[in-house]
Design a protein around this motif. Structure first.
Motif, PDB file in Angstrom:
ATOM      1  N   GLU A  48     -10.242  -3.572   9.303  1.00  0.00           N
ATOM      2  CA  GLU A  48     -10.513  -3.961   8.036  1.00  0.00           C
ATOM      3  C   GLU A  48     -10.328  -5.347   7.619  1.00  0.00           C
ATOM      4  O   GLU A  48     -11.030  -6.227   7.038  1.00  0.00           O
ATOM      5  N   GLY A  49      -9.444  -5.973   8.546  1.00  0.00           N
ATOM      6  CA  GLY A  49      -9.161  -7.349   8.641  1.00  0.00           C
ATOM      7  C   GLY A  49      -7.824  -8.062   8.339  1.00  0.00           C
ATOM      8  O   GLY A  49      -7.636  -9.225   8.210  1.00  0.00           O
ATOM      9  N   PHE A  50      -6.843  -6.825   8.311  1.00  0.00           N
ATOM     10  CA  PHE A  50      -5.389  -7.485   8.215  1.00  0.00           C
ATOM     11  C   PHE A  50      -4.829  -7.878   9.266  1.00  0.00           C
ATOM     12  O   PHE A  50      -5.030  -7.195  10.565  1.00  0.00           O
ATOM     13  N   VAL A  92       0.835  -1.061   0.141  1.00  0.00           N
ATOM     14  CA  VAL A  92       0.105   0.063   0.239  1.00  0.00           C
ATOM     15  C   VAL A  92       0.870   1.111  -0.210  1.00  0.00           C
ATOM     16  O   VAL A  92       1.872   1.327   0.677  1.00  0.00           O
ATOM     17  N   GLY A  93       0.637   2.138  -0.806  1.00  0.00           N
ATOM     18  CA  GLY A  93       1.358   3.450  -0.975  1.00  0.00           C
ATOM     19  C   GLY A  93       0.978   4.133  -2.118  1.00  0.00           C
ATOM     20  O   GLY A  93       0.607   3.752  -3.143  1.00  0.00           O
ATOM     21  N   PRO A  94       1.489   5.608  -2.084  1.00  0.00           N
ATOM     22  CA  PRO A  94       0.940   6.457  -3.061  1.00  0.00           C
ATOM     23  C   PRO A  94       2.001   6.026  -4.246  1.00  0.00           C
ATOM     24  O   PRO A  94       2.875   5.464  -4.185  1.00  0.00           O
ATOM     25  N   ILE A 119      -9.177  -8.251   0.725  1.00  0.00           N
ATOM     26  CA  ILE A 119      -9.681  -9.017   2.148  1.00  0.00           C
ATOM     27  C   ILE A 119     -10.805 -10.207   1.846  1.00  0.00           C
ATOM     28  O   ILE A 119     -10.507 -11.242   2.223  1.00  0.00           O
ATOM     29  N   ARG A 120     -11.535  -9.572   1.180  1.00  0.00           N
ATOM     30  CA  ARG A 120     -12.616 -10.843   0.684  1.00  0.00           C
ATOM     31  C   ARG A 120     -12.024 -11.959  -0.109  1.00  0.00           C
ATOM     32  O   ARG A 120     -12.375 -13.146   0.322  1.00  0.00           O
ATOM     33  N   SER A 153     -10.681  -0.304  -2.085  1.00  0.00           N
ATOM     34  CA  SER A 153      -9.935  -1.101  -3.146  1.00  0.00           C
ATOM     35  C   SER A 153      -9.306  -2.132  -2.273  1.00  0.00           C
ATOM     36  O   SER A 153      -9.090  -3.338  -2.922  1.00  0.00           O
ATOM     37  N   ARG A 154      -8.963  -2.039  -0.996  1.00  0.00           N
ATOM     38  CA  ARG A 154      -8.390  -3.235  -0.212  1.00  0.00           C
ATOM     39  C   ARG A 154      -9.568  -4.288   0.144  1.00  0.00           C
ATOM     40  O   ARG A 154      -9.319  -5.303   0.337  1.00  0.00           O
TER      41      ARG A 154
END
Length: 866
Positions: free
Chosen positions: A154-156, A21-23, A98-99, A93-94
């Motif tokens: 979020e589930g991480f 994750v990052g710009p 996760i799903r 988007s994440r």
């Protein structure tokens, strides 16, 4: 979120979905290439390029992410760590990743590259292909920071954050940690013990019967038995408990003490059961109903110390949902486990391991109807479980339920692994009454596996198939060959439950260049000499029909082991799975004679079995090939025998009349002699069959008995053990003559050649040459298990009366053996694999993968005369 800066080391689960994750410009792609394999990385930019030839084409982003998700799903399905290289700065988007992780029961991990805006802007400016507007990077950074603290929510499972170029530079390694359920490096041997439910005395008795030393008073393990495997290594056995240690029984605390002691010192493994989980909830002060036996456990724990209760709580809380053992060949879970959940970690996996599945229905006893997941199980690992009590341990599709209801008055059962032997001790009494009678829906004398095997899934037998065998490489079965085999099996084959083996085809020896001969023993000797075989066995070849004989001691064995009821004690079938006898009464009388010989000779006793599969020749040939003889061989012989004498007489008269026909006369005299030899060749393999005594059976391989195959035995062993029971009924059973030949010894080799010459001169078919060991390999793989050397006159039956005419023999010597030999090796490997699966009590579908494969391979275009 607990942010972790100044990291030199990151640890992630070996099977996980890693989100970077990052710009844009944060260095995610560079980071991914540094710490992960290129095949593990799925990049959104690369996916855009694959779709549109432009990695910066934002128009195709939706399609690119669809492609990325598809590839990630395929990798996760096959248990491979996967890294997603995309900005992923927005929660939505994440969310899809996760799903996906939950769908495939893998742990989601996030590594955040939260670098300063000026760093990202500078890097993008150095890349002319990244012509973003000035607002893009600040917007991405804002979106990222807005939700950083919520990543865990979020589930991480694991979150790592790198805030600067220095943080990234300080990171030295990313290691992969095996999941707690990964015990693949533990190879046993194991003793897997079913649901104990507080039956302490029975547990101690079972462990002692298995060879363990137990201090019953102090609930301690004193000693463990050892087992020496085939490689000569001695290993200490280890108990594995399938859970439900407590409830209903008289001594749950003592069971806990013993198991906690064994697990604590590393001498045992244990997975949690649903009753153990419910006890943990009570120990943690949660609101639970004291029923289904928990009330007894709570009462028994009332006299225990707070320290013991705390130790129990810690123990149960630390139990792993399931274990994957022995290189993935064995899985142990309380309620079983589907293949796609094995070796994975998620709440759904843990839930399934402890409770299994229900259909949502309630039965007449007011209990949830459990879905039998094992009915559809086709995984490679053997799954051992409990949870659902059964009258006897129950095999089904490479799974086994070993909860035999000890607390309900049944027995406590252990499965010895890898031996697959069951050991049980009866309950001392009935401690509880089951809400649902054990085995209440059992309405057949056949096992669940046998009932399930009654209907084979056509999907297992159509289309292109690749069969994995332990003795050779993977073997491909073409779709067109499968169709032909399906026709044969569905229309003409015997009851499939009997068909556990089909024999391989056999290649001839190398073509001989000796005058007048197509085959000669020297060709076989030369082949084995070149492959490095030092000793071969030459067996007399009988002119009969290849027959597989499966015979059981009695009809109870036929039902219990083969799932066949009301069809007698066995079957005799051909190489293509067809019944040899059309008269079933005659077949059973034939098998009764074989059975008596086996019983009288002590075969069943000596081999510790109640059934046997034999590879044989059944004579006479005419018994099975009557139509072929009448319509082909006899027709040719009769027509030629009638025509040629008249032609020869006419030519003789012409010569007497001084017509220059001497050469033509000699040619036709030669043809007449060839036809005479042809008729004599097939006639000696045929005789009238009116009664049982007209048959002869010549066994030459003992293929399998209960729990055993005999591929590790040499051919002398097979011949010796076959002779023992053949001698008890010499009128029906024929012990095959053979010679052992030492390769490289001229005298020994010449003796074999001389023997072949005598056999064929007397009208015999010839002989079969085999490596001394049943299964022999070299650097290229399996060596031909057998090659046949047929006599000159017998080959007339195969190639026609005039095959040995110089012009014909010259043409036949160009025959190629490569396709035939390849076919023989593949069928040989499949045959052994199928028998190994059967004696290993695998489901019939798995056995028939191999049997059906052999039948399909027979459709390959190979010269049938070879």
């Amino acid at each position: 979120m607990a942010r972790r800066n100044n990291l030199s080391h990151i640890s992630i689960p070996e099977l996980s979905l890693v989100l970077l994750v990052g710009p844009s410009g944060a260095g995610k792609s560079t980071f991914a290439r540094k710490y992960f394999k290129s095949t593990e990385i799925i990049s959104s930019d690369v996916c855009r390029g694959l779709i549109s030839d432009d990695e910066n084409n934002q128009v195709v982003s939706a399609d690119a992410f669809e492609l990325a998700r598809f590839m990630a799903a395929k990798r996760l399905k096959h248990g491979l760590l996967t890294v997603i290289d995309a900005t992923n700065v927005q929660p939505e988007s994440r969310k899809d990743w996760i799903r996906l992780a939950r769908e495939y029961h893998v742990l989601p991990v996030v590594i955040v590259l939260n670098l300063p805006e000026e760093v990202c802007r500078r890097r993008n400016q150095s890349r002319p292909d990244r012509n973003f507007g000035g607002h893009v990077i600040p917007q991405q950074i804002s979106q990222l920071k807005r939700n950083l603290r919520h990543l865990k929510e979020e589930g991480f499972r694991q979150v790592y954050e790198l805030r600067s170029e220095e943080d990234v530079a300080m990171l030295e390694t990313i290691t992969r940690t095996p999941l707690y359920n990964n015990k693949k490096d533990e190879h046993g041997p194991f003793d897997i013990i079913g649901d104990v439910h507080g039956c302490y005395d029975e547990l101690c008795t079972l462990l002692q019967q298995l060879g363990y030393g137990i201090d019953r008073e102090h609930a301690e393990l004193i000693s463990a038995p050892q087992t020496t495997n085939e490689d000569g290594y001695t290993r200490t056995r280890k108990p594995v408990f399938v859970g439900d240690l407590v409830d209903r029984g008289p001594a749950s605390p003592q069971v806990l003490r013993l198991v906690m002691n064994m697990v604590g010192n590393g001498s045992a493994l244990c997975v949690p059961g649903n009753h153990d989980a419910k006890l943990l909830k009570w120990l943690n002060g949660r609101q639970v109903q004291l029923k289904h036996g928990l009330e007894k456990t709570v009462e028994q724990l009332g006299s225990e110390t707070p320290e013991f209760l705390e130790a129990v709580k810690t123990f149960i809380d630390g139990l792993i949902s399931h274990y994957v053992l022995d290189d993935g060949k064995l899985v142990v879970a309380h309620a079983g486990l589907k293949e796609n959940m094995q070796g994975r970690g998620s709440g759904a996996v843990r839930e399934f391991c402890m409770y299994g599945e229900t259909t949502g229905e309630i039965d007449e006893f007011g209990l949830p109807v459990r879905y039998n997941w094992a009915l559809e199980y086709k995984g490679k690992a053997m799954v051992v479980y409990g949870h659902t009590p059964v009258p006897q341990a129950q095999w089904l599709n490479r799974t086994i339920d070993i909860d035999t209801g000890c607390v309900f008055g049944g027995s406590l059962t252990a499965l010895r692994y890898p031996e697959k032997e069951l050991v049980s001790v009866p309950a001392l009494q009935q401690y509880a009454v089951p809400a649902r009678p054990i085995g209440y829906n059992a309405d057949s004398s056949l096992s669940v596996q046998q009932q399930y095997d009654g209907v084979l899934d056509i999907a297992d037998f159509i289309g292109k198939k690749i069969v994995d065998t332990r003795y050779s490489r993977n073997i491909t079965i073409r779709e067109e060959n499968s169709i032909a085999a399906l026709e044969v099996m569905s229309r003409f084959a015997i009851n499939p439950k009997w068909m556990i083996y089909l024999p391989p085809t056999m290649s001839p020896v190398e073509t001989s260049n000796l005058p007048g001969l197509l085959e000669h023993p020297e060709g076989g000797l030369q082949y084995f000499r070149e492959t490095g075989v030092q000793k071969v066995v030459c067996e007399e070849k009988h002119m009969g029909s290849r027959a597989i004989v499966v015979v059981c001691r009695n009809e109870d064995v036929a039902r219990d082991r083969f799932g066949v009821d009301g069809e007698g004690i066995g079957v005799v079938y051909t190489r293509t799975g067809r019944s040899f006898f059309t008269d079933k009464t005659l077949e059973q009388a034939f098998l009764a004679r074989v059975n008596t010989a086996l019983e009288t000779s002590g075969f069943y006793h000596d081999h510790e079995t109640d059934w046997v599969c034999l590879d044989c020749e059944l004579m006479p040939w005419s018994a099975k090939a009557q139509a072929l003889l009448q319509q082909q061989y006899a027709a040719v012989g009769t027509a030629a025998s009638q025509a040629l004498p008249a032609v020869t007489a006419a030519l003789e008269q012409a010569v007497r009349n001084n017509v220059p026909a001497q050469l033509l006369l000699e040619k036709y005299r030669g043809r007449q002699q060839q036809v005479t030899d042809y008729v004599a060749a097939y006639r000696q393999y045929c005789w009238p069959v009116h009664k049982l005594e007209d048959y002869k059976l010549a066994p030459f391989h003992i293929m399998a008995t209960e729990g055993k195959t005999y591929f590790d035995k040499d051919h002398e062993w097979h011949m010796t053990n076959i002779r023992k029971f053949c001698e008890t009924d010499a009128e029906l059973l024929l012990a095959t003559a053979y010679q052992v030949v030492t390769i490289g010894d001229p005298e020994s080799e010449q003796a074999a050649i001389t023997w072949w010459e005598k056999l064929t001169a007397a009208g015999g078919e010839g002989m079969v040459m085999k490596p001394h060991q049943f299964l022999t390999t070299d650097t290229k793989g399996i060596i031909q298990p057998a090659v046949k050397v047929r006599g000159k006159n017998y080959l007339r039956i195969i190639y026609g009366p005039e095959y040995d005419a110089p012009e014909n023999l010259s043409r036949l010597r160009s025959r190629g053996l490569g396709a035939k030999r390849s076919l023989a090796l593949r069928e040989f490997a499949l045959g052994m694999e199928g028998l190994e699966r059967f004696v290993g009590k695998e489901p019939l579908q798995m056995v028939h993968q191999c049997v059906f494969g052999i039948l399909a391979l027979e459709s390959e275009p190979v010269d049938p005369r070879l």
